[in-house]
Motif scaffolding. Structure first.
Motif, mmCIF file in Angstrom:
data_model
loop_
_atom_site.group_PDB
_atom_site.id
_atom_site.type_symbol
_atom_site.label_atom_id
_atom_site.label_comp_id
_atom_site.label_asym_id
_atom_site.label_seq_id
_atom_site.Cartn_x
_atom_site.Cartn_y
_atom_site.Cartn_z
ATOM 1 N N ARG A 92 1.028 -0.999 0.041
ATOM 2 C CA ARG A 92 -0.255 -0.211 -0.165
ATOM 3 C C ARG A 92 0.623 0.996 -0.018
ATOM 4 N NH1 ARG A 92 -3.634 2.361 3.240
ATOM 5 N NH2 ARG A 92 -3.411 0.915 5.470
ATOM 6 N N ARG A 93 1.873 1.144 0.919
ATOM 7 C CA ARG A 93 3.313 2.079 0.850
ATOM 8 C C ARG A 93 3.325 2.517 -0.570
ATOM 9 N NH1 ARG A 93 1.669 0.929 5.192
ATOM 10 N NH2 ARG A 93 0.552 2.907 6.819
ATOM 11 N N GLU A 138 3.774 5.792 -3.190
ATOM 12 C CA GLU A 138 4.962 5.988 -3.481
ATOM 13 C C GLU A 138 4.700 6.401 -4.687
ATOM 14 O OE1 GLU A 138 8.183 4.982 -1.444
ATOM 15 O OE2 GLU A 138 8.304 4.060 0.658
ATOM 16 N N TYR A 148 3.253 9.587 -5.597
ATOM 17 C CA TYR A 148 3.751 10.664 -5.259
ATOM 18 C C TYR A 148 4.703 11.175 -6.196
ATOM 19 C CZ TYR A 148 2.916 11.052 0.403
ATOM 20 O OH TYR A 148 2.154 11.435 0.479
ATOM 21 N N LYS A 149 5.244 10.190 -6.980
ATOM 22 C CA LYS A 149 6.522 10.292 -7.861
ATOM 23 C C LYS A 149 5.306 10.287 -9.154
ATOM 24 C CE LYS A 149 9.470 7.514 -10.889
ATOM 25 N NZ LYS A 149 9.878 6.736 -11.331
ATOM 26 N N TYR A 185 -9.195 4.190 3.172
ATOM 27 C CA TYR A 185 -8.282 3.899 4.112
ATOM 28 C C TYR A 185 -8.160 5.634 4.526
ATOM 29 C CZ TYR A 185 -7.257 -0.456 3.851
ATOM 30 O OH TYR A 185 -7.191 -2.015 3.148
ATOM 31 N N MET A 186 -8.133 5.932 6.299
ATOM 32 C CA MET A 186 -8.212 7.421 6.082
ATOM 33 C C MET A 186 -6.294 8.233 6.571
ATOM 34 S SD MET A 186 -10.880 9.254 5.896
ATOM 35 C CE MET A 186 -11.632 7.957 4.409
ATOM 36 N N ASP A 187 -6.069 7.166 6.881
ATOM 37 C CA ASP A 187 -4.565 7.563 6.748
ATOM 38 C C ASP A 187 -3.869 8.059 5.294
ATOM 39 O OD1 ASP A 187 -4.581 5.066 5.686
ATOM 40 O OD2 ASP A 187 -2.093 4.714 6.344
ATOM 41 N N GLU A 189 -4.624 11.954 4.185
ATOM 42 C CA GLU A 189 -3.645 12.647 5.024
ATOM 43 C C GLU A 189 -2.081 12.552 3.589
ATOM 44 O OE1 GLU A 189 -3.627 14.003 8.079
ATOM 45 O OE2 GLU A 189 -5.046 12.437 9.535
ATOM 46 N N TYR A 190 -2.351 11.627 2.944
ATOM 47 C CA TYR A 190 -1.328 12.022 1.485
ATOM 48 C C TYR A 190 -1.722 12.562 0.852
ATOM 49 C CZ TYR A 190 -0.119 7.055 3.931
ATOM 50 O OH TYR A 190 0.283 6.522 4.675
#
Lengths: 300, 242
Positions: B173-174, B178, B181-182, B196-198, B201-202
């Motif tokens: 997931r992380r 990434e 983001y890239k 997913y609420m975390d 935040e991203y």
């Protein structure tokens, strides 16, 4: 013990779904199987509900053996599979009556047990199950799994794909059922739900990584974790990954959870490194490990 | 660079009979932005997204995606966006390479371009050993990473991700984020839904839909200040529970 597995293994052709799994669930316990898709959670459920034979090992549910006494198990457990498995073309009430009849009971006889849940969908009792929203389907499925007053309730990913509000309500319902003496085995890919269980087993690739109370599990985390944030998330991740001393770098909400290889780690060294990388508004502060941190460390 | 709007929506509405699924939503998304589109089940997210990707005509309101109007140029929108969902992304009974070739063809890439892209994708995701395996035999997390890359094959201006990480293990997931983001860093606009609420935040900015309306829209930081809570989960609970 309400549920007991000893050295259970199961393979499908050349894929090992679960390998040498042992754990026990006490009577009245709310026990969580926590792991991602493909970890083997559903295979465990299917073995315990006597829908699948293990290759090796033994298991009992409500003190009945999954092989010798499979019929007794079926009378004494409720099972809510991951995929919605009620009759889409029967109405809400028809589904519930159907399951009650199969188990030789009536809605009235055990209404007390399902009342809290069923009352929320009762206004739609003449609607076909196929036309219900996700949240309502979930409540109907739970009602049907409970209508014969099972000793043990199996819930396979009941909250996957469900929004945070409905997820919270669902867990509140589970807690109330637990208070009525029902043993619950529940699986979920959401690590935040793990904290709501009495005990959890972290599972990945068919193996159990750890079993304990959620609060104990996080204590086993071997390193100091730091919250790190800066003005540019992408550059921050990139810089931390390039840092020669970094042990793990994982985004966690608004922060990065960072651990260092060194035992004598000084956050100021890291701050300086990040500043040299051109990052601004740098925050580095110690934080506590979560179940997800622990899971990732064990799964590494 | 972040000044250009890639998605522009004004008073967008969709009715089914007398039920209003999407009720006058207004927002814009800038180039290279990661925009989180949140809401409870049944809040209208999917309906809104279907209008934006050109497969459902709005009842009223305005919307342009990649500078194309959703009413008059839905086909141009489809060519200029990428899309992946949790439910369907790749063909399980095709190999990794066949999927890339198939979707490259659908998006109208030349044979040489497809070959080039396939090799780049396979080496970037370290798929050398499974490139000729059926996608159905791969773990979910791998599939989702491949699906995301496939959705980007034709260098779309914006990519729509509908719950891309549901059920995926925490590490993958992380890694997935990434990748997000890239690509955002390189100028691709990301429009993403998640439970997913975390992950909320991203996002650079987040909108929260309740009963067909956008009830909140801001950066995660400002939303937390506005609702005076610690995390996005609590923002969500406060809003959606009413």
């Amino acid at each position: 013990m309400s549920i007991s597995l000893q050295h259970i293994s199961k393979s499908f052709k050349d894929v090992t779904a679960v390998k040498d799994i042992s754990f026990e669930v006490k009577e009245g316990e709310l026990f969580g199987l926590i792991g991602p898709d493909g970890a083997g959670k559903t295979t465990i459920f299917r073995i315990l509900t006597t829908l699948l034979l293990a290759d090796e090992g033994t298991a009992t549910v409500a003190n009945f053996d999954v092989l010798e006494n499979y019929k007794d198990i079926r009378d004494n457990v409720g099972y809510m599979p991951g995929r919605f498995s009620l009759y889409q073309d029967l109405t809400v009430e028809e589904n519930l009556t159907f399951f009650a009849t199969i188990f030789g009971t009536t809605i009235e006889e055990n209404y007390d047990l399902i009342k809290d849940i069923y009352i929320q969908i009762e206004p739609f009792k003449n609607r076909r199950a196929g036309d219900l929203s996700g949240g309502m389907k979930q409540k109907l499925a739970l009602s049907c799994a409970l209508i014969h007053k099972p000793k043990v309730l199996f819930l396979d990913e009941p909250t996957t794909g469900v929004d945070p509000v409905s997820r919270k309500e669902f867990w509140e319902m589970l807690k109330r059922l637990q208070q009525k003496g029902i043993t619950i085995l529940v699986s979920t890919p959401y690590m935040d739900e793990a904290a709501l269980c009495d005990r959890i087993a972290l599972i990945q690739d068919g193996k159990i990584l750890q079993i304990d109370a959620p609060k104990e599990i996080v204590k086993h985390y071997p390193k100091s974790i730091y919250n790190v944030s800066a003005n540019n998330m992408y550059k921050l991740i990139e810089s931390l990954n390039e840092y020669q001393h970094s042990y793990s770098v994982y985004p966690f909400g608004e922060f990065i959870h960072y651990t260092d290889k060194r035992t004598n780690f000084n956050p100021e060294d890291l701050r300086k490194y990040l500043e040299d990388k051109g990052l601004k508004n740098i925050i580095i502060e110690p934080t506590e490990a979560t179940i997800e941190d622990t899971f990732m460390e064990l799964a590494k | 660079m972040k000044e250009k709007n890639v998605i522009q929506v004004k008073d967008l509405t969709k009715k089914f009979g007398d039920f209003t699924a999407v009720n006058k939503i207004t927002f814009e998304v800038k180039q290279g932005e990661i925009f989180g589109f949140l809401g409870a089940n049944g809040a209208g997210k999917t309906t809104a997204m279907k209008m934006l990707i050109g497969i459902s005509k709005p009842t009223s309101g305005e919307a342009t995606v990649a500078n194309f109007d959703v009413y008059t140029h839905p086909e141009d929108i489809k060519k200029n966006i990428g899309y992946m969902s949790q439910k369907f992304a790749l063909y399980d009974d095709l190999t990794v390479r066949e999927n890339i070739t198939f979707f490259g063809g659908i998006y109208g890439l030349s044979k040489t371009k497809i070959k080039e892209k396939a090799e780049a994708l396979i080496s970037e995701l370290n798929l050398q050993e499974v490139a000729n395996e059926l996608v159905g035999s791969l773990p979910l997390g791998w599939k989702q990473k491949i699906a995301f890359s496939v959705a980007l094959l034709h260098d779309p201006k914006v990519v729509f991700l509908d719950e891309p990480t549901g059920g995926v293990d925490p590490i993958t997931r992380r890694q997935f984020w990434e990748m997000i983001y890239k690509n955002a860093h390189n100028g691709t606009t990301i429009f993403v839904t998640t439970h997913y609420m975390d992950e909320a935040e991203y996002c650079d900015r987040v909108s929260i839909m309740v009963n067909g309306k956008i009830e909140a829209l801001d950066t995660p930081k400002k939303l937390k200040e506005q609702f005076n809570v610690e995390n996005m989960n609590d923002v969500f609970l406060k809003l959606a529970r009413g």
